[in-house]
Design an enzyme around this catalytic site. Structure first.
Site, short mmCIF file in Angstrom:
data_model
loop_
_atom_site.label_atom_id
_atom_site.label_comp_id
_atom_site.label_asym_id
_atom_site.label_seq_id
_atom_site.Cartn_x
_atom_site.Cartn_y
_atom_site.Cartn_z
N GLU A 102 70.66 -11.14 98.89
CA GLU A 102 71.88 -11.89 99.20
C GLU A 102 73.01 -10.90 99.06
OE1 GLU A 102 75.16 -13.43 99.11
OE2 GLU A 102 74.67 -14.47 97.25
N CYS A 150 81.12 -14.27 97.51
CA CYS A 150 80.44 -13.75 98.71
C CYS A 150 80.85 -14.57 99.92
CB CYS A 150 78.93 -13.84 98.55
SG CYS A 150 78.33 -13.11 97.06
#
Ligand code: SIN
Length: 513
Positions: A269, A303
């Site tokens: 990720e 993110c």
């Protein structure tokens, strides 16, 4: 620096808060004085080092992986609902210690209290999800072409799961992985960011207590503190069956091939460079509120932070004006203080990166509004106003992820152009469209729409729920963690064919006699 009347808490007070929270969760950590041998545990609130904590040596790392591998031999045959009891107990302890853990998140990551509490709530949510999952690790039965035969799939525990997490979600991302891995039968060895060791030690104390309470082996969860060399040992150790890593694209480029080299599994990720499209039919109030939270929440350090606004030319000036005005009114300062909406950047490097990005945007013809450092009366902490940058084009700096509250604004004339801009960056994590036109919404979600792992309509790019699979495409790494069927990454699949007849028909009509 713009003047500000905000008073930050003193370092002694912050130290006392950390100690009280660690005591409350039962984390018996030898806390050394700042500067003593070990890993510095600091806070971005004032930029001070609060304590030093013991760092994991190579021998500690090896021992933790060995202990987890040993625990696997018993844990994999423990019935999944019994494994679920461990995660259920962890969830109960998290409910009881929500404030304590949130205090540590605010201290170490600088998140405002509401977002820190939200992060711990996300842990509670994934624990509840995983308990349910512990009774739903379903395989399927498949029609066989042969008479008297049955085909089925079964899912089995995979082995030790290594989890590497980043500073910005110091507890939730561990729990997305750990809660699911543990019910799947996999012990977890965790390397948190070296910037957030205290929150990790608190989580480890809670899971150790949960294991004790339900009679599970304590070694199903271990934590290792240190820098990249600790992470590298997890990456390269063949006993680590799955390596789940959250971090930069640069880190993913190294981790992915190294784990693949030893035929381990990897779940990445990595970076996001998330965009929102605002169409002429968008509800402007709703869109502006969503944009402000997505771009400035967590001081632009998620993110999923909104980094690019792609707005139709007919509504661009109005939307930008409202976002700029909302940004100017955001209370910036002590993340513990009620009413603060914007806490500090994590460290000086983050601030320097922000300044560098804004300089490059200016050099590319961008008009920068905001982005100034705020004077909080301390030299070592970095508080900034969020910046809006009107760009003439999507230049190289807009293609890069800068982990700071910078919102680049681009305009478009037709939806194809907007979708092309959305997809033109290397990262593919999250995206949104604001529209009340169902055709536009469906187009954005269609195969030729957004190429991201998360595609939203009329909400911002951040603030994911645990029920969905979280992750993204392209340079974001392709991994999926948390909800939906992301659990499958934590298990191995066996295809079983059972012949319950007394004949031996071969598949595809093959004859061999
Ligand atoms: C993240 O951005 O890393 C966390 C998930 C979210 O807020 O959407």
């Amino acid at each position: 620096m713009a003047a500000s009347p905000v008073i930050l808490p003193g370092v002694d007070e912050l130290r006392a808060r950390a100690q009280a929270a660690l005591r409350a969760v039962g984390a018996d950590v030898p806390l050394g004085a700042p500067g003593a041998h070990g890993l510095p545990a600091g806070t971005p609130i004032t930029g001070d080092v609060l304590f030093s904590v013991p760092e994991s040596s190579p021998a500690d790392t090896d021992a933790a992986i060995a202990a987890a591998a040993q625990a696997f031999t018993a844990w994999r045959t423990t019935p999944a609902p019994v494994r679920g009891a461990l995660v259920g107990r962890l969830g109960e302890l998290l409910v009881a210690h929500k404030r304590d853990l949130a205090t540590l998140v605010t201290l170490e990551a600088g998140k405002i209290t509401s977002e820190a509490l939200g992060e711990v709530q996300e842990m509670i949510d994934i624990c509840q999800f995983a308990v349910g999952l512990s009774r739903q690790l379903y395989g399927r039965t498949i029609a066989s072409e042969r008479p008297g035969h049955r085909l089925m799939e079964t899912w089995h525990p995979l082995g030790v799961v290594g989890v590497i997490t980043a500073f910005n979600f110091p507890v939730a991302v561990w729990s997305w992985n750990a809660a699911v891995a543990l019910v799947c039968g996999d012990p977890v060895v965790w390397k948190p960011s070296e910037l957030t060791p205290l929150t990790a030690l608190a989580c480890q104390a809670l899971i150790a207590r949960a294991a004790d309470d339900v009679g599970a082996p304590g070694d199903v969860s271990r934590v290792l503190l240190g820098g990249h060399e600790v992470g590298e040992r997890l990456v390269d150790d063949p006993r680590v069956a799955l390596l789940s890593a959250t971090g930069s694209v640069r880190m993913g480029r190294q981790v992915g091939p190294r784990v693949a080299q030893r035929f381990g599994k990897v779940l990445l990720e990595l970076g996001g460079n998330n965009a929102a499209i605002v169409t002429p039919s968008a509800d402007p109030d709703l869109a502006v509120r969503a944009i402000v939270f997505a771009a400035a929440g967590t001081a632009g350090q998620r993110c999923t932070t909104l980094r690019r606004l792609i707005v139709h030319t007919s509504v661009a000036d109005g939307v930008v004006e409202r976002v700029v005005s909302a940004f100017r009114q955001l209370p910036i300062g002590d993340p513990f203080a009620e009413g603060t909406l914007l806490g500090p950047l994590i460290h000086e490097t983050a601030y320097r990166e922000m300044v560098r990005a804004l300089d490059r945007a200016r050099a590319d013809g961008g008009e920068v509004i905001g982005g100034e450092r705020q004077d909080m009366g301390v030299d070592g902490a970095y508080y900034v106003a969020p910046a809006v940058v009107r760009m003439p084009a999507q230049t190289a700096i807009v293609h890069a992820e800068t982990f700071a509250p910078i919102l680049y604004v681009l305009t478009y004339e037709d939806l194809d152009e907007a979708i092309a801009l959305n997809n033109a960056v290397p990262q593919g994590l999250s995206s949104s469209i604001f529209t009340t036109d169902i055709r536009e919404a469906e187009r954005f979600m269609a195969a030729d729409g957004s190429d991201c792992g998360i595609v939203n309509v009329n909400i911002g790019t951040s603030g994911a729920e645990i029920g969905g699979a979280f992750g993204g495409e392209k340079h974001t790494g392709g991994g999926r963690e948390s909800g939906s069927d992301a659990w499958k990454a934590n298990m191995r699949r066996a295809t079983n064919t059972i012949n319950y007849s007394s004949e031996l028909p071969l598949a595809q009509g093959v004859r061999f006699a």
